[in-house]
Design an enzyme around this catalytic site. Structure first.
Site, PDB file in Angstrom:
ATOM      1  N   LEU A 242      45.475 -84.370  -2.281  1.00 45.93           N
ATOM      2  CA  LEU A 242      46.810 -83.810  -2.574  1.00 45.93           C
ATOM      3  C   LEU A 242      46.808 -83.291  -4.012  1.00 45.93           C
ATOM      4  O   LEU A 242      47.312 -83.935  -4.928  1.00 45.93           O
ATOM      5  CB  LEU A 242      47.891 -84.860  -2.325  1.00 45.93           C
ATOM      6  CG  LEU A 242      48.110 -85.188  -0.844  1.00 45.93           C
ATOM      7  CD1 LEU A 242      49.346 -86.048  -0.655  1.00 45.93           C
ATOM      8  CD2 LEU A 242      48.223 -83.928   0.015  1.00 45.93           C
ATOM      9  N   HIS A 243      46.214 -82.094  -4.162  1.00 49.10           N
ATOM     10  CA  HIS A 243      46.055 -81.510  -5.500  1.00 49.10           C
ATOM     11  C   HIS A 243      47.401 -81.369  -6.222  1.00 49.10           C
ATOM     12  O   HIS A 243      47.636 -81.945  -7.283  1.00 49.10           O
ATOM     13  CB  HIS A 243      45.459 -80.096  -5.401  1.00 49.10           C
ATOM     14  CG  HIS A 243      44.162 -79.990  -4.690  1.00 49.10           C
ATOM     15  ND1 HIS A 243      42.971 -80.403  -5.230  1.00 49.10           N
ATOM     16  CD2 HIS A 243      43.855 -79.474  -3.470  1.00 49.10           C
ATOM     17  CE1 HIS A 243      41.983 -80.147  -4.385  1.00 49.10           C
ATOM     18  NE2 HIS A 243      42.498 -79.582  -3.308  1.00 49.10           N
ATOM     19  N   ASP A 244      48.258 -80.506  -5.660  1.00 44.86           N
ATOM     20  CA  ASP A 244      49.460 -80.093  -6.394  1.00 44.86           C
ATOM     21  C   ASP A 244      50.492 -81.208  -6.600  1.00 44.86           C
ATOM     22  O   ASP A 244      51.198 -81.206  -7.628  1.00 44.86           O
ATOM     23  CB  ASP A 244      50.103 -78.882  -5.694  1.00 44.86           C
ATOM     24  CG  ASP A 244      49.204 -77.657  -5.746  1.00 44.86           C
ATOM     25  OD1 ASP A 244      48.336 -77.597  -6.640  1.00 44.86           O
ATOM     26  OD2 ASP A 244      49.364 -76.763  -4.894  1.00 44.86           O
TER      27      ASP A 244
END
Ligand code: BDR
Ligand code: CA
Length: 313
Positions: A242-244
């Site tokens: 979950l980068h962002d």
């Protein structure tokens, strides 16, 4: 304390969607002044539509969504349908939005907001290529000194690259824009792949979203179900990174993250290493520090925050 004012600049994207849901679920911490779409994961007509879909999923139809730039400053647009699917938001079956797109250009919204709000009270929360932000800085240099902070997802050092051997997607798509922002003198916090690859959805974490039983919780589980196939195949990881959401989680709970204040420069000349974030993690140069480069997070705390807040929608 009053909530922190933010503008979310984004190219949704399933992980952008989760980041936006977290922000919209946290009105005591974050006051979302507007959401500006940019071309990135998919073209602009889809990212602005997806941003509105996500606001409607959150039940926040009063949030203003703007369309910004449809291409990088000086290079052809590179997109990532191979990761996010044709729509950019593949996975859940969400209805087309009915809330309107704001008529103003997103870059002008950024400029007007920074001029109209008191100086140093608005944070730019950037989840995609930095095109809109750099364009606003070029068009209205007076706003640069008024930005409180830029917190962005982009770059990598130990993880090197995900779209080329040496570059992370958001920076690679518009390296010139990234270069302008990193040289701006603004207080910058960077969430590179080094930290976002530790924010992995496991089966238990996916189940926790689904178990919320709400439209938002179920959609997040379906999005990560779709999004994870790419990273599982590529990196052999347990699930989707979950980068962002690291960006919006940092704004709510900075103690979950650890990093170093270092010099970070962007490669804009060599085609071979274009968009590389050259991060002086070990302090081997005397180049001045210009960014806090995050390297680690409390993943359990991060997912607990996501489930708790998304459960409020
Ligand atoms: C970044 O690129 C996009 O695919 C994601 O939404 C994230 O912002 C990760 O490299
Ligand atoms: Ca993104």
């Amino acid at each position: 304390m009053s909530p922190r004012k933010i503008i979310i600049d984004t190219d949704p994207g399933q992980d952008d969607a989760v980041a936006i849901l977290l922000a919209l679920a946290s009105p005591k911490d974050l006051d979302v002044l507007g959401i500006v779409a940019v071309a990135g994961n998919v073209p602009l007509d889809l990212t602005e539509k997806n941003a509105r879909i996500v606001c409607e999923l959150a039940g926040k139809t009063d949030v203003r969504v703007f369309a910004g730039c449809d291409r990088p400053l000086g290079r052809p647009l590179v997109t990532a349908e191979h990761v996010h699917g044709k729509s950019g938001l593949d996975g859940p079956n969400l209805p087309d939005p009915t809330m309107p797109l704001q008529p103003q250009h997103g870059v002008d919204f950024i400029i007007d907001t920074l001029r109209n709000e008191p100086a140093n009270t608005v944070t730019l929360c950037v989840l995609g290529p930095l095109t809109n932000i750099a364009t606003a800085f070029q068009k209205a240099p007076d706003i640069v000194a008024r930005v409180q902070q830029v917190v962005l997802m982009g770059g990598a050092y130990f993880e090197v690259g995900n779209i080329t051997p040496t570059a992370e997607f958001n920076i690679y798509v518009d390296p010139q824009a990234a270069d302008i922002v990193f040289k701006s003198g603004i207080d910058i916090v960077v969430m590179p792949l080094d930290v976002t690859h530790k924010a992995l959805v496991t089966q238990a974490r996916n189940d926790a979203f689904r178990a919320l039983g709400t439209p938002a919780g179920i959609a997040v589980a379906q999005m990560t179900d779709f999004f994870e196939r790419f990273d599982k195949e590529k990196y052999g990881s347990t699930g989707a990174p979950l980068h962002d959401p690291c960006v919006t989680a940092y704004l709510i709970a900075p103690d979950l993250f650890k990093g170093r204040h270092i010099n970070v420069e962007i490669e804009v000349k060599s085609e071979l290493t274009m968009g590389m974030t050259v991060a002086d993690w070990w302090g081997v140069t005397d180049r001045p520090a210009n960014a806090t480069f995050i390297g680690d997070l409390d993943a359990d705390g991060f997912f607990a925050l996501l489930v708790e807040r998304i459960g409020l929608l």
